[in-house]
Motif scaffolding. Structure first.
Motif, PDB file in Angstrom:
ATOM      1  N   ALA A   1       0.833  -1.204   0.000  1.00  0.00           N
ATOM      2  CA  ALA A   1       0.000   0.000   0.000  1.00  0.00           C
ATOM      3  C   ALA A   1       0.864   1.249   0.000  1.00  0.00           C
ATOM      4  O   ALA A   1       0.572   2.238  -0.696  1.00  0.00           O
ATOM      5  CB  ALA A   1      -0.921  -0.013   1.219  1.00  0.00           C
ATOM      6  N   LEU A   2       1.963   1.232   0.768  1.00  0.00           N
ATOM      7  CA  LEU A   2       2.866   2.380   0.802  1.00  0.00           C
ATOM      8  C   LEU A   2       3.639   2.518  -0.507  1.00  0.00           C
ATOM      9  O   LEU A   2       3.864   3.629  -1.000  1.00  0.00           O
ATOM     10  CB  LEU A   2       3.833   2.238   1.976  1.00  0.00           C
ATOM     11  CG  LEU A   2       4.835   3.376   2.187  1.00  0.00           C
ATOM     12  CD1 LEU A   2       4.122   4.705   2.357  1.00  0.00           C
ATOM     13  CD2 LEU A   2       5.718   3.086   3.391  1.00  0.00           C
ATOM     14  N   GLU A   3       4.021   1.379  -1.077  1.00  0.00           N
ATOM     15  CA  GLU A   3       4.803   1.401  -2.310  1.00  0.00           C
ATOM     16  C   GLU A   3       4.032   2.074  -3.454  1.00  0.00           C
ATOM     17  O   GLU A   3       4.623   2.748  -4.307  1.00  0.00           O
ATOM     18  CB  GLU A   3       5.181  -0.019  -2.707  1.00  0.00           C
ATOM     19  CG  GLU A   3       6.101  -0.087  -3.923  1.00  0.00           C
ATOM     20  CD  GLU A   3       6.558  -1.501  -4.206  1.00  0.00           C
ATOM     21  OE1 GLU A   3       5.893  -2.442  -3.725  1.00  0.00           O
ATOM     22  OE2 GLU A   3       7.577  -1.663  -4.891  1.00  0.00           O
ATOM     23  N   MET A   4       2.716   1.893  -3.454  1.00  0.00           N
ATOM     24  CA  MET A   4       1.898   2.503  -4.498  1.00  0.00           C
ATOM     25  C   MET A   4       1.958   4.025  -4.445  1.00  0.00           C
ATOM     26  O   MET A   4       1.811   4.706  -5.455  1.00  0.00           O
ATOM     27  CB  MET A   4       0.445   2.027  -4.358  1.00  0.00           C
ATOM     28  CG  MET A   4       0.259   0.548  -4.674  1.00  0.00           C
ATOM     29  SD  MET A   4      -1.413  -0.017  -4.328  1.00  0.00           S
ATOM     30  CE  MET A   4      -2.330   0.908  -5.559  1.00  0.00           C
ATOM     31  N   ARG A   5       2.197   4.571  -3.252  1.00  0.00           N
ATOM     32  CA  ARG A   5       2.249   6.022  -3.103  1.00  0.00           C
ATOM     33  C   ARG A   5       3.671   6.550  -3.161  1.00  0.00           C
ATOM     34  O   ARG A   5       3.904   7.676  -3.585  1.00  0.00           O
ATOM     35  CB  ARG A   5       1.627   6.442  -1.763  1.00  0.00           C
ATOM     36  CG  ARG A   5       0.181   6.030  -1.619  1.00  0.00           C
ATOM     37  CD  ARG A   5      -0.440   6.626  -0.364  1.00  0.00           C
ATOM     38  NE  ARG A   5      -0.653   8.065  -0.500  1.00  0.00           N
ATOM     39  CZ  ARG A   5       0.061   8.984   0.122  1.00  0.00           C
ATOM     40  NH1 ARG A   5       1.048   8.634   0.920  1.00  0.00           N
ATOM     41  NH2 ARG A   5      -0.188  10.262  -0.051  1.00  0.00           N
ATOM     42  N   ASP A   6       4.626   5.742  -2.680  1.00  0.00           N
ATOM     43  CA  ASP A   6       5.993   6.249  -2.565  1.00  0.00           C
ATOM     44  C   ASP A   6       6.994   5.104  -2.738  1.00  0.00           C
ATOM     45  O   ASP A   6       7.434   4.508  -1.763  1.00  0.00           O
ATOM     46  CB  ASP A   6       6.177   6.919  -1.201  1.00  0.00           C
ATOM     47  CG  ASP A   6       7.581   7.483  -1.009  1.00  0.00           C
ATOM     48  OD1 ASP A   6       8.304   7.636  -2.015  1.00  0.00           O
ATOM     49  OD2 ASP A   6       7.949   7.752   0.143  1.00  0.00           O
ATOM     50  N   PRO A   7       7.344   4.758  -3.965  1.00  0.00           N
ATOM     51  CA  PRO A   7       8.270   3.646  -4.202  1.00  0.00           C
ATOM     52  C   PRO A   7       9.599   3.808  -3.467  1.00  0.00           C
ATOM     53  O   PRO A   7      10.187   2.825  -3.051  1.00  0.00           O
ATOM     54  CB  PRO A   7       8.472   3.679  -5.731  1.00  0.00           C
ATOM     55  CG  PRO A   7       7.256   4.369  -6.254  1.00  0.00           C
ATOM     56  CD  PRO A   7       6.879   5.390  -5.212  1.00  0.00           C
ATOM     57  N   TYR A   8      10.062   5.038  -3.296  1.00  0.00           N
ATOM     58  CA  TYR A   8      11.343   5.270  -2.619  1.00  0.00           C
ATOM     59  C   TYR A   8      11.318   4.736  -1.194  1.00  0.00           C
ATOM     60  O   TYR A   8      12.258   4.085  -0.724  1.00  0.00           O
ATOM     61  CB  TYR A   8      11.689   6.755  -2.587  1.00  0.00           C
ATOM     62  CG  TYR A   8      12.757   7.046  -1.563  1.00  0.00           C
ATOM     63  CD1 TYR A   8      14.098   6.761  -1.834  1.00  0.00           C
ATOM     64  CD2 TYR A   8      12.424   7.520  -0.295  1.00  0.00           C
ATOM     65  CE1 TYR A   8      15.073   6.963  -0.873  1.00  0.00           C
ATOM     66  CE2 TYR A   8      13.391   7.722   0.663  1.00  0.00           C
ATOM     67  CZ  TYR A   8      14.722   7.444   0.377  1.00  0.00           C
ATOM     68  OH  TYR A   8      15.672   7.629   1.335  1.00  0.00           O
TER      69      TYR A   8
ATOM     70  N   LEU B   1       6.171  13.879  -0.129  1.00  0.00           N
ATOM     71  CA  LEU B   1       7.146  12.789  -0.068  1.00  0.00           C
ATOM     72  C   LEU B   1       8.071  12.780  -1.278  1.00  0.00           C
ATOM     73  O   LEU B   1       9.247  12.433  -1.169  1.00  0.00           O
ATOM     74  CB  LEU B   1       6.418  11.439   0.036  1.00  0.00           C
ATOM     75  CG  LEU B   1       5.630  11.177   1.317  1.00  0.00           C
ATOM     76  CD1 LEU B   1       4.885   9.856   1.209  1.00  0.00           C
ATOM     77  CD2 LEU B   1       6.552  11.159   2.533  1.00  0.00           C
ATOM     78  N   THR B   2       7.533  13.128  -2.424  1.00  0.00           N
ATOM     79  CA  THR B   2       8.316  13.043  -3.670  1.00  0.00           C
ATOM     80  C   THR B   2       8.782  14.402  -4.190  1.00  0.00           C
ATOM     81  O   THR B   2       9.285  14.506  -5.306  1.00  0.00           O
ATOM     82  CB  THR B   2       7.480  12.348  -4.758  1.00  0.00           C
ATOM     83  OG1 THR B   2       6.268  13.092  -4.967  1.00  0.00           O
ATOM     84  CG2 THR B   2       7.141  10.916  -4.360  1.00  0.00           C
ATOM     85  N   LYS B   3       8.608  15.429  -3.378  1.00  0.00           N
ATOM     86  CA  LYS B   3       8.967  16.779  -3.809  1.00  0.00           C
ATOM     87  C   LYS B   3      10.476  16.911  -4.028  1.00  0.00           C
ATOM     88  O   LYS B   3      11.279  16.631  -3.145  1.00  0.00           O
ATOM     89  CB  LYS B   3       8.519  17.786  -2.754  1.00  0.00           C
ATOM     90  CG  LYS B   3       8.905  19.227  -3.095  1.00  0.00           C
ATOM     91  CD  LYS B   3       8.513  20.183  -1.983  1.00  0.00           C
ATOM     92  CE  LYS B   3       9.004  21.599  -2.295  1.00  0.00           C
ATOM     93  NZ  LYS B   3       8.638  22.548  -1.216  1.00  0.00           N
ATOM     94  N   PRO B   4      10.886  17.359  -5.191  1.00  0.00           N
ATOM     95  CA  PRO B   4      12.319  17.615  -5.405  1.00  0.00           C
ATOM     96  C   PRO B   4      12.703  18.942  -4.759  1.00  0.00           C
ATOM     97  O   PRO B   4      11.872  19.829  -4.585  1.00  0.00           O
ATOM     98  CB  PRO B   4      12.428  17.685  -6.936  1.00  0.00           C
ATOM     99  CG  PRO B   4      11.074  18.147  -7.375  1.00  0.00           C
ATOM    100  CD  PRO B   4      10.078  17.575  -6.407  1.00  0.00           C
ATOM    101  N   GLY B   5      13.945  19.076  -4.391  1.00  0.00           N
ATOM    102  CA  GLY B   5      14.399  20.329  -3.791  1.00  0.00           C
ATOM    103  C   GLY B   5      14.129  20.375  -2.301  1.00  0.00           C
ATOM    104  O   GLY B   5      13.654  19.427  -1.685  1.00  0.00           O
ATOM    105  N   LYS B   6      14.411  21.515  -1.711  1.00  0.00           N
ATOM    106  CA  LYS B   6      14.337  21.696  -0.270  1.00  0.00           C
ATOM    107  C   LYS B   6      12.891  21.628   0.233  1.00  0.00           C
ATOM    108  O   LYS B   6      11.978  22.183  -0.377  1.00  0.00           O
ATOM    109  CB  LYS B   6      14.965  23.043   0.111  1.00  0.00           C
ATOM    110  CG  LYS B   6      15.106  23.252   1.613  1.00  0.00           C
ATOM    111  CD  LYS B   6      15.859  24.542   1.889  1.00  0.00           C
ATOM    112  CE  LYS B   6      15.962  24.823   3.390  1.00  0.00           C
ATOM    113  NZ  LYS B   6      16.677  23.770   4.109  1.00  0.00           N
TER     114      LYS B   6
END
Length: 344
Positions: free
Chosen positions: A167-174, A222-227
């Protein structure tokens, strides 16, 4: 005359008391559910109770005087005879007197599991042995059923962990890759700290689920690039308590939810969500904290490149005893520098 009379009377009373005692003993032996068998120093059966008849299927007149090997599978007989010969040779029964689980042989040829308690003593005629034997067929069936139930529960737990991780992987593979690597390091640390197999398995479950609370964090953060900004970081910090709330009702074999809630706590009380310090933080959470930081710093994040393992180990070394458990830090560093540990 009176003295002789009293002497005979006392002797007669003693004989009667002895007879009553023997009768009581025989009644106890005969009423026992367990087999109670005695044998001489040649291994020949001397006495046989009703419990033995029930368990083995022989009547007393069929076995008294016959060798005890009659009651055991062929594979035990040579060792049994060697043991008797050794006892006769050294005339010592001191090492007899233990309980063990073996297999017996019924009259109809069926093998069955039994528990044997063996004792020995000396009489003028020589050494004699007494065996108390319990049929543990039902006990073993219960144990096997319990074992199957435990295995089934383990599979259920593993399936639950996989489902939550998916379930978490579907939202945030990292995050899933991070959890796997943290799990590997945390379990290696736990093993070096002397954790049992069961405790390491608990650590594995904790590692895979420690960031499950990030399900409650918006994917764009969670997936935002940058600061990441302060407000966004405060939202990310809620994942520890969110993980606790997700897991607290699941009956895991260890304190998974509590450890998940504590894995961002720090020794000096500067962590979150509750600002716990020192021994208030569970050992598993202290292990997870170190493994989590080392993996996070070593690996690439959406908002920065990986800093490398060397920088991560320097960080936990510099903060040893301040933020991180000293023993955990020392073991972690040795795993990388002396034992060849590396993230897969």
């Amino acid at each position: 005359m009176s003295g002789v009379f009293f002497d005979i009377s006392e002797r007669r009373q003693g004989e009667v008391a002895l007879k009553h005692s023997q009768e009581r003993f025989r009644a106890v032996v005969e009423s026992a559910y367990d087999a109670i068998i005695s044998a001489d120093d040649r291994g020949n059966i001397a006495s046989w109770n009703k419990g033995a008849q029930t368990i083995f299927g022989y009547r007393a007149e069929e076995v008294v005087g016959r060798p005890t090997t009659l009651l055991m599978p062929e594979r035990y007989r040579e060792a049994h005879q060697s043991g008797l010969e050794r006892i006769r040779a050294i005339d010592d029964v001191g090492h007899v007197g233990r309980t063990q689980e073996l297999y017996g042989l019924r009259r109809d040829g069926e093998e069955f599991p039994l528990e044997l308690s063996l004792s020995a003593g000396k009489v003028p005629e020589g050494i004699f042995f007494t065996a108390i034997i319990r049929d543990i067929t039902d006990r073993q069936r219960v144990q096997e059923a319990l074992k199957r139930t435990v295995e089934k529960l383990k599979k259920t737990v593993q399936a639950t962990v996989r489902a939550l991780t998916s379930a978490l992987e579907m939202r945030d593979p990292y995050t899933v890759g991070h959890q796997r690597r943290v799990t590997d390091l945390a379990c290696a640390i736990a093993q070096d700290m002397g954790f049992s197999t069961e405790q390491i398995e608990g650590m594995r479950i904790i590692g895979f689920l420690h960031d499950i609370g990030k399900i409650a964090v918006p994917a764009e953060i969670l997936t935002k690039p940058g600061k990441i900004g302060e407000h966004e970081f405060n939202i990310i910090k809620t994942h520890a308590e969110a993980g606790y709330n997700i897991l607290k009702e699941i009956d895991f074999p260890c304190a998974v939810a509590k450890v998940v809630a504590q894995h961002h706590e720090r020794l000096n009380g500067s962590g979150y969500p509750k600002g716990l310090s020192g021994s208030e933080i569970l050992l598993e959470a202290r292990i997870l904290a170190v493994a989590d930081v080392v993996e996070a710093m070593s690996s690439h994040r959406p908002y920065r490149p990986g800093l490398g393992t060397e920088a991560a180990l320097q960080e936990i070394t510099d903060k040893k005893g301040i933020l991180y458990d000293p023993e955990v830090v020392d073991i972690c560093v040795k795993l990388f520098t002396e034992k060849g540990f590396a993230f897969a």
